[in-house]
Design an enzyme around this catalytic site. Structure first.
Site, PDB file in Angstrom:
ATOM      1  N   GLY A 159     -43.545 -47.322 -10.001  1.00 22.02           N
ATOM      2  CA  GLY A 159     -43.345 -46.045 -10.020  1.00 22.02           C
ATOM      3  C   GLY A 159     -43.489 -45.630  -8.586  1.00 22.02           C
ATOM      4  O   GLY A 159     -43.708 -46.519  -7.661  1.00 22.02           O
ATOM      5  N   ARG A 160     -43.388 -44.482  -8.030  1.00 19.85           N
ATOM      6  CA  ARG A 160     -43.418 -44.147  -6.811  1.00 19.85           C
ATOM      7  C   ARG A 160     -44.563 -44.236  -6.001  1.00 19.85           C
ATOM      8  O   ARG A 160     -44.658 -44.931  -4.864  1.00 19.85           O
ATOM      9  CB  ARG A 160     -43.216 -42.576  -6.558  1.00 19.85           C
ATOM     10  CG  ARG A 160     -41.791 -42.047  -6.976  1.00 19.85           C
ATOM     11  CD  ARG A 160     -42.055 -40.393  -6.975  1.00 19.85           C
ATOM     12  NE  ARG A 160     -42.745 -39.900  -7.851  1.00 19.85           N
ATOM     13  CZ  ARG A 160     -42.415 -39.356  -8.904  1.00 19.85           C
ATOM     14  NH1 ARG A 160     -41.417 -39.491  -9.311  1.00 19.85           N
ATOM     15  NH2 ARG A 160     -43.318 -39.144  -9.890  1.00 19.85           N
ATOM     16  N   ILE A 161     -45.823 -44.327  -6.815  1.00 18.23           N
ATOM     17  CA  ILE A 161     -47.061 -44.577  -6.190  1.00 18.23           C
ATOM     18  C   ILE A 161     -47.399 -46.027  -6.119  1.00 18.23           C
ATOM     19  O   ILE A 161     -47.735 -46.561  -4.810  1.00 18.23           O
ATOM     20  CB  ILE A 161     -48.371 -44.296  -7.024  1.00 18.23           C
ATOM     21  CG1 ILE A 161     -48.270 -42.707  -7.105  1.00 18.23           C
ATOM     22  CG2 ILE A 161     -49.594 -44.552  -6.336  1.00 18.23           C
ATOM     23  CD1 ILE A 161     -49.303 -42.033  -8.179  1.00 18.23           C
ATOM     24  N   THR A 234     -56.355 -46.960  -9.790  1.00 16.35           N
ATOM     25  CA  THR A 234     -56.346 -45.515  -9.419  1.00 16.35           C
ATOM     26  C   THR A 234     -55.254 -44.937 -10.390  1.00 16.35           C
ATOM     27  O   THR A 234     -54.829 -43.586 -10.045  1.00 16.35           O
ATOM     28  CB  THR A 234     -55.653 -45.459  -7.937  1.00 16.35           C
ATOM     29  OG1 THR A 234     -54.165 -46.151  -7.911  1.00 16.35           O
ATOM     30  CG2 THR A 234     -56.525 -45.914  -6.976  1.00 16.35           C
ATOM     31  N   SER A 235     -55.168 -45.380 -11.781  1.00 21.19           N
ATOM     32  CA  SER A 235     -54.290 -44.366 -12.698  1.00 21.19           C
ATOM     33  C   SER A 235     -54.927 -43.643 -13.721  1.00 21.19           C
ATOM     34  O   SER A 235     -55.250 -42.619 -13.190  1.00 21.19           O
ATOM     35  CB  SER A 235     -53.435 -45.448 -13.279  1.00 21.19           C
ATOM     36  OG  SER A 235     -53.987 -46.499 -14.071  1.00 21.19           O
ATOM     37  N   ARG A 236     -55.512 -44.119 -14.943  1.00 24.35           N
ATOM     38  CA  ARG A 236     -56.413 -43.424 -15.679  1.00 24.35           C
ATOM     39  C   ARG A 236     -57.300 -44.490 -16.141  1.00 24.35           C
ATOM     40  O   ARG A 236     -56.986 -45.617 -16.410  1.00 24.35           O
ATOM     41  CB  ARG A 236     -55.652 -42.955 -16.761  1.00 24.35           C
ATOM     42  CG  ARG A 236     -54.538 -41.680 -16.503  1.00 24.35           C
ATOM     43  CD  ARG A 236     -55.745 -40.580 -15.921  1.00 24.35           C
ATOM     44  NE  ARG A 236     -54.992 -39.254 -15.870  1.00 24.35           N
ATOM     45  CZ  ARG A 236     -54.507 -38.757 -14.608  1.00 24.35           C
ATOM     46  NH1 ARG A 236     -54.964 -39.498 -13.489  1.00 24.35           N
ATOM     47  NH2 ARG A 236     -54.072 -37.607 -14.403  1.00 24.35           N
ATOM     48  N   GLU A 265     -64.986 -39.442 -17.477  1.00 25.98           N
ATOM     49  CA  GLU A 265     -65.064 -38.824 -16.184  1.00 25.98           C
ATOM     50  C   GLU A 265     -66.297 -37.960 -16.194  1.00 25.98           C
ATOM     51  O   GLU A 265     -66.828 -37.633 -15.008  1.00 25.98           O
ATOM     52  CB  GLU A 265     -64.051 -38.285 -15.563  1.00 25.98           C
ATOM     53  CG  GLU A 265     -62.961 -39.677 -15.308  1.00 25.98           C
ATOM     54  CD  GLU A 265     -61.807 -39.498 -14.299  1.00 25.98           C
ATOM     55  OE1 GLU A 265     -61.617 -38.400 -13.674  1.00 25.98           O
ATOM     56  OE2 GLU A 265     -61.306 -40.354 -13.801  1.00 25.98           O
ATOM     57  N   HIS A 283     -62.504 -40.225  -8.209  1.00 25.71           N
ATOM     58  CA  HIS A 283     -61.079 -39.562  -8.683  1.00 25.71           C
ATOM     59  C   HIS A 283     -60.656 -38.907  -7.344  1.00 25.71           C
ATOM     60  O   HIS A 283     -60.325 -37.665  -7.574  1.00 25.71           O
ATOM     61  CB  HIS A 283     -61.134 -38.989  -9.980  1.00 25.71           C
ATOM     62  CG  HIS A 283     -59.669 -38.974 -10.655  1.00 25.71           C
ATOM     63  ND1 HIS A 283     -59.784 -38.668 -11.996  1.00 25.71           N
ATOM     64  CD2 HIS A 283     -58.407 -38.862 -10.145  1.00 25.71           C
ATOM     65  CE1 HIS A 283     -57.967 -38.800 -12.321  1.00 25.71           C
ATOM     66  NE2 HIS A 283     -57.606 -38.919 -11.084  1.00 25.71           N
ATOM     67  N   ILE A 284     -60.649 -39.481  -6.082  1.00 29.61           N
ATOM     68  CA  ILE A 284     -60.107 -38.951  -4.939  1.00 29.61           C
ATOM     69  C   ILE A 284     -58.760 -39.163  -4.522  1.00 29.61           C
ATOM     70  O   ILE A 284     -58.179 -39.031  -3.606  1.00 29.61           O
ATOM     71  CB  ILE A 284     -60.991 -38.667  -4.061  1.00 29.61           C
ATOM     72  CG1 ILE A 284     -61.350 -40.263  -3.605  1.00 29.61           C
ATOM     73  CG2 ILE A 284     -62.500 -38.007  -4.335  1.00 29.61           C
ATOM     74  CD1 ILE A 284     -62.134 -40.318  -2.217  1.00 29.61           C
TER      75      ILE A 284
HETATM   76  C1  DGY Z   1     -52.825 -36.956 -11.031  1.00 29.25           C
HETATM   77  O1  DGY Z   1     -52.273 -36.329 -10.355  1.00 29.25           O
HETATM   78  O2  DGY Z   1     -52.507 -37.511 -12.219  1.00 29.25           O
HETATM   79  C2  DGY Z   1     -54.218 -37.626 -10.247  1.00 29.25           C
HETATM   80  O3  DGY Z   1     -54.864 -38.344 -11.035  1.00 29.25           O
HETATM   81  C3  DGY Z   1     -55.205 -36.320  -9.723  1.00 29.25           C
HETATM   82  O4  DGY Z   1     -54.162 -36.437  -8.585  1.00 29.25           O
END
Ligand code: DGY
Length: 318
Positions: A159-161, A234-236, A265, A283-284
């Protein structure tokens, strides 16, 4: 004028769309997440809720807010992920759900790339030693990691990220591959996830949390990765089996990991704290001033649009 509950403190300026539309904002002095009971009580007499990923908007919360118990029309989650919201319950109760797509891609990709670099070059442990005054001075065999320039990066999800991470990787002369279930018809697409990750130096996860992706990186899959590879998430958190990850790191079957998200978390798995070659962030991913303000604005603008009978672009469920 509608009543809009803001569950936690938002960045300054974040509620401007609600103010400009003349809605009444119900906010709190306390910034701690609501308990489930508090949340149910709070949604019972509002038209809209602007919530965060720490708020579990489950079927009970939806039932407490929506007709016939209440008059809730829209829930706007200040995040691009919305696994904390029960979409089926919202849809059944005719409560719209909005999120914040598009505004956090570059900021989150920056953090993913930071984790890629930091885990591969062992930056955290080296800094921790320095700060603890354990560094005896330069040594040719200290803190040896792996090169990122010229390495192969595998993106799980595109996806975009993930695409923003790919653009950064190009600047480091990396070979970039990606796996999605359907063919993207783009360069680097791999049909087989296991095959792709077995050929990568770094694997970075960019999928939403769903029943299909929960535990996607379990012991068996992690074992497919090269011993010198690094896993970044960096997702979940629940996409990775954290105990399996720590087992692999402790056994030297995986070189390192960079995590920004965790299965729980509110109580991070303590085994992660001592896992070798691991960089842990709280989670930043989207935590820049500009992006967090923009996320809040996009969520609030979604509320304004739904309450005005419009269909905003950030509608997940209408
Ligand atoms: C999201 O947007 O889903 C991130 O985990 C928090 O910015």
């Amino acid at each position: 004028m509608a009543r809009v509950l803001i569950t936690r403190h938002l960045p300054a300026g974040g509620t401007d769309p609600l103010i400009e539309a003349g809605h009444e904002i119900i906010d709190r002095d306390d910034d701690a997440p609501f308990t489930p009971e508090q949340l149910k009580a709070a949604v019972s007499d509002v038209d809209a809720v602007v919530c965060l990923l720490t708020d579990k908007i489950d079927a009970e919360v939806i039932a407490a807010g929506a007709a016939p118990a209440g008059r809730l029309k829209v829930v706007a989650n200040v995040a691009v992920g919305y696994d904390n919201v029960d979409l089926a319950a919202a849809q059944a109760a005719q409560v719209a759900v909005c999120n914040t797509p598009g505004v956090l891609d570059e900021t989150t990709a920056d953090i993913a790339f930071l984790l890629i670099l930091a885990a591969t070059r062992r930056a955290s442990e080296a800094e921790i030693d320095l700060r603890a005054q354990r560094w005896p001075g330069w040594g040719i065999n200290q803190y040896l990691g792996h090169d990122i320039h010229g390495a192969t990066l595998g993106l799980v999800g595109y996806g975009r990220i993930a695409q923003a991470v790919a653009r950064r990787a190009a600047g480091f002369s990396m070979t970039v591959r990606h796996h999605t279930r359907s063919n993207t018809n783009l360069d680097g697409w791999c049909a087989d996830l296991d095959e792709m990750i077995s050929e990568c130096d770094v694997v970075s996860i960019h999928v939403p949390l769903t029943e299909q992706t929960r535990g996607l990186f379990d012991a068996k899959r992690i074992a497919r990765m090269s011993r010198s590879a690094v896993l970044v998430n960096t997702s979940r958190g629940p996409v990775v089996d954290e105990d399996a990850l720590v087992d692999a790191l402790e056994a030297g079957e995986l070189f390192g990991a960079g995590l920004d998200v965790y299965a729980d978390e509110s109580a991070v798995n303590p085994r992660l704290f001592n896992a070798p070659h691991t960089v842990l962030l709280p989670h930043i991913g989207s935590a820049s001033h500009a992006t967090r303000q923009q996320m809040a604005r996009v969520a609030c603008a979604g509320v304004v649009a739904v309450l005005a009978g419009e269909q905003p672009d950030n509608l997940v469920v209408d």
